[in-house]
Design a protein around this motif. Structure first.
Motif, short mmCIF file in Angstrom:
data_model
loop_
_atom_site.label_atom_id
_atom_site.label_comp_id
_atom_site.label_asym_id
_atom_site.label_seq_id
_atom_site.Cartn_x
_atom_site.Cartn_y
_atom_site.Cartn_z
N GLN A 25 0.85 -1.19 0.00
CA GLN A 25 0.00 0.00 0.00
C GLN A 25 0.89 1.24 0.00
OE1 GLN A 25 -0.26 2.10 2.92
NE2 GLN A 25 0.52 0.75 4.56
N ASP A 26 0.35 2.31 -0.61
CA ASP A 26 1.18 3.50 -0.82
C ASP A 26 0.76 4.70 0.02
OD1 ASP A 26 -0.26 4.73 -3.99
OD2 ASP A 26 -1.15 4.27 -2.04
N MET A 27 -0.07 4.46 1.06
CA MET A 27 -0.60 5.59 1.82
C MET A 27 -0.10 5.63 3.26
SD MET A 27 -2.19 7.67 0.01
CE MET A 27 -3.04 8.64 1.24
N ASP A 28 0.95 4.91 3.57
CA ASP A 28 1.53 4.97 4.90
C ASP A 28 0.52 4.55 5.98
OD1 ASP A 28 3.13 7.35 7.10
OD2 ASP A 28 3.93 5.44 6.34
N HIS A 29 -0.37 3.63 5.63
CA HIS A 29 -1.39 3.16 6.59
C HIS A 29 -0.76 2.25 7.63
CE1 HIS A 29 -5.06 3.85 3.73
NE2 HIS A 29 -4.63 4.97 4.31
N GLU A 30 -1.25 2.40 8.87
CA GLU A 30 -0.74 1.58 9.95
C GLU A 30 -1.31 0.17 9.91
OE1 GLU A 30 -0.31 5.80 11.02
OE2 GLU A 30 -2.03 4.63 10.34
N ASN A 31 -2.58 0.06 9.56
CA ASN A 31 -3.29 -1.22 9.65
C ASN A 31 -3.41 -1.89 8.29
OD1 ASN A 31 -3.87 -0.68 12.42
ND2 ASN A 31 -5.54 0.65 11.76
N MET A 32 -3.13 -3.18 8.25
CA MET A 32 -3.30 -3.96 7.04
C MET A 32 -3.98 -5.28 7.37
SD MET A 32 0.15 -3.12 4.84
CE MET A 32 -0.57 -3.67 3.28
N SER A 49 -2.55 -6.72 10.79
CA SER A 49 -1.34 -6.16 11.38
C SER A 49 -1.58 -4.68 11.68
CB SER A 49 -0.16 -6.30 10.43
OG SER A 49 0.95 -5.55 10.87
N TYR A 50 -1.19 -4.22 12.86
CA TYR A 50 -1.41 -2.83 13.23
C TYR A 50 -0.11 -2.04 13.32
CZ TYR A 50 -0.54 -5.01 17.77
OH TYR A 50 -0.02 -5.73 18.80
N ASP A 51 1.00 -2.70 13.00
CA ASP A 51 2.29 -2.01 13.00
C ASP A 51 3.32 -2.98 12.43
OD1 ASP A 51 3.91 0.13 15.52
OD2 ASP A 51 4.25 -0.12 13.37
N VAL A 52 4.47 -2.46 12.10
CA VAL A 52 5.54 -3.32 11.60
C VAL A 52 5.85 -4.40 12.63
CG1 VAL A 52 7.97 -3.39 10.91
CG2 VAL A 52 6.52 -1.50 10.19
N VAL A 66 1.63 -14.71 8.49
CA VAL A 66 1.83 -13.42 7.84
C VAL A 66 3.18 -12.86 8.24
CG1 VAL A 66 -0.61 -12.79 7.58
CG2 VAL A 66 0.61 -12.24 9.70
N SER A 67 3.60 -11.88 7.45
CA SER A 67 4.85 -11.18 7.72
C SER A 67 4.68 -9.72 7.36
CB SER A 67 5.98 -11.80 6.90
OG SER A 67 7.16 -11.04 7.03
N ARG A 68 5.15 -8.87 8.27
CA ARG A 68 5.16 -7.43 7.97
C ARG A 68 6.49 -6.85 8.45
NH1 ARG A 68 0.71 -2.85 9.45
NH2 ARG A 68 1.34 -1.34 7.86
N GLU A 69 7.43 -6.82 7.56
CA GLU A 69 8.78 -6.32 7.85
C GLU A 69 8.91 -4.82 7.56
OE1 GLU A 69 11.23 -8.10 9.31
OE2 GLU A 69 9.72 -9.67 9.52
N MET A 88 -10.37 -16.65 -3.38
CA MET A 88 -9.95 -15.30 -3.71
C MET A 88 -9.41 -14.67 -2.43
SD MET A 88 -9.68 -12.63 -5.68
CE MET A 88 -10.80 -12.67 -7.09
N TYR A 89 -8.22 -14.10 -2.50
CA TYR A 89 -7.60 -13.47 -1.34
C TYR A 89 -7.54 -11.96 -1.56
CZ TYR A 89 -6.47 -18.08 0.35
OH TYR A 89 -6.57 -19.37 0.82
N LEU A 90 -8.02 -11.23 -0.58
CA LEU A 90 -8.07 -9.78 -0.65
C LEU A 90 -7.24 -9.17 0.46
CD1 LEU A 90 -11.88 -9.40 -1.30
CD2 LEU A 90 -10.10 -8.64 -2.86
N CYS A 91 -6.45 -8.17 0.10
CA CYS A 91 -5.66 -7.41 1.06
C CYS A 91 -6.31 -6.03 1.21
CB CYS A 91 -4.24 -7.27 0.55
SG CYS A 91 -3.18 -6.19 1.53
N ALA A 92 -6.24 -5.47 2.40
CA ALA A 92 -6.79 -4.14 2.64
C ALA A 92 -5.86 -3.36 3.58
CB ALA A 92 -8.19 -4.22 3.23
N SER A 93 -5.94 -2.05 3.49
CA SER A 93 -5.20 -1.22 4.43
C SER A 93 -6.11 -0.12 4.95
CB SER A 93 -3.95 -0.62 3.78
OG SER A 93 -4.28 0.41 2.86
#
Lengths: 116, 116
Positions: A25-32, A49-52, A66-69, A88-93
């Motif tokens: 995501q390109d909006m610097d969102h905290e939550n994914m 995920s709510y933070d790195v 999941v992984s959020r580095e 079908m897998y959907l990602c959101a932020s």
């Protein structure tokens, strides 16, 4: 405009394979978030995920990790793919804020994953 | 356990008709109720949302009616158009003092077809 990009539109894998689904995501969102969408079942939350490096299980985490580095990237991992993970897998932020603060979840266009 | 139940699963109307999609929830801690619209090949996008302190919210041709005592809410589409043909999801979220991260619990989805 918020853009959530999922790396693959379609993916075909074999049972037992380790599968990586990527989301940026390109909006610097905290939550994914990662959801799977199945007919008649709607969208079901797998992990979020709510933070790195921070993550929490959703409603159906079994068989997934999941992984959020980095803040902008959230990966869904199928450790050993099985046919019942065809979906079908959907990602959101989403930005940080109260739920009624007009901060909706922004979705990617999905990855249709087939496990043979 | 499906905490948000949505009906009908599919709906066909003629142009100009008023389709109504219904949702019921169980968890009284939910305090934010959005509707998402999904076109084929795209991810869902926020359409309209309501908080339980109001009984109705209108945005253009889309109206949410909310009945807190019955734990039900519905989406009405006035003067429906073929371009409204999409899948509609109701959802629910709880603010929990800002600690819920905006997690959503989705209904099963309704496929709406509007014939010309």
């Amino acid at each position: 405009d918020v853009k959530v990009t999922q790396s693959s539109r379609y993916l075909v894998k074999r049972t037992g394979e380790k599968v990586f689904l990527e989301c940026v995501q390109d909006m610097d969102h905290e939550n994914m978030f990662w959801y799977r969408q199945d007919p008649g079942l709607g969208l079901r939350l797998i992990y979020f995920s709510y933070d790195v490096k921070m993550k929490e299980k959703g409603d159906i985490p079994e068989g997934y990790s999941v992984s959020r580095e980095k803040k902008e990237r959230f990966s869904l991992i199928l450790e050993s793919a099985s046919t019942n993970q065809t979906s079908m897998y959907l990602c959101a932020s989403r930005s940080w804020g109260r739920v009624y603060s007009n901060q909706p979840q922004h979705f990617g266009d999905g990855t249709r994953l087939s496990i043979l | 356990q499906q905490q948000v139940k949505q009906s009908p699963q599919s709906l066909i109307v003629q142009k100009g008709g008023i389709p109504i999609i219904n949702c019921a929830y169980e968890n009284t801690a939910f305090d934010y109720f959005p509707w998402y619209q999904q076109f084929p090949g795209k991810g869902p996008a926020l359409l309209i949302a309501i908080r339980p302190d109001v009984s109705e919210k209108k945005e253009g041709r889309f109206t949410i009616s909310f009945n807190k005592s019955a734990k039900q809410f519905s989406l009405h589409i006035m003067d429906s158009q073929p371009g409204d043909s999409a899948t509609y999801f109701c959802a629910a979220s709880m603010d929990a003092g800002g600690t819920s991260y905006g997690k959503l619990t989705f209904g099963q989805g309704t496929i709406l077809t509007v014939h010309p």
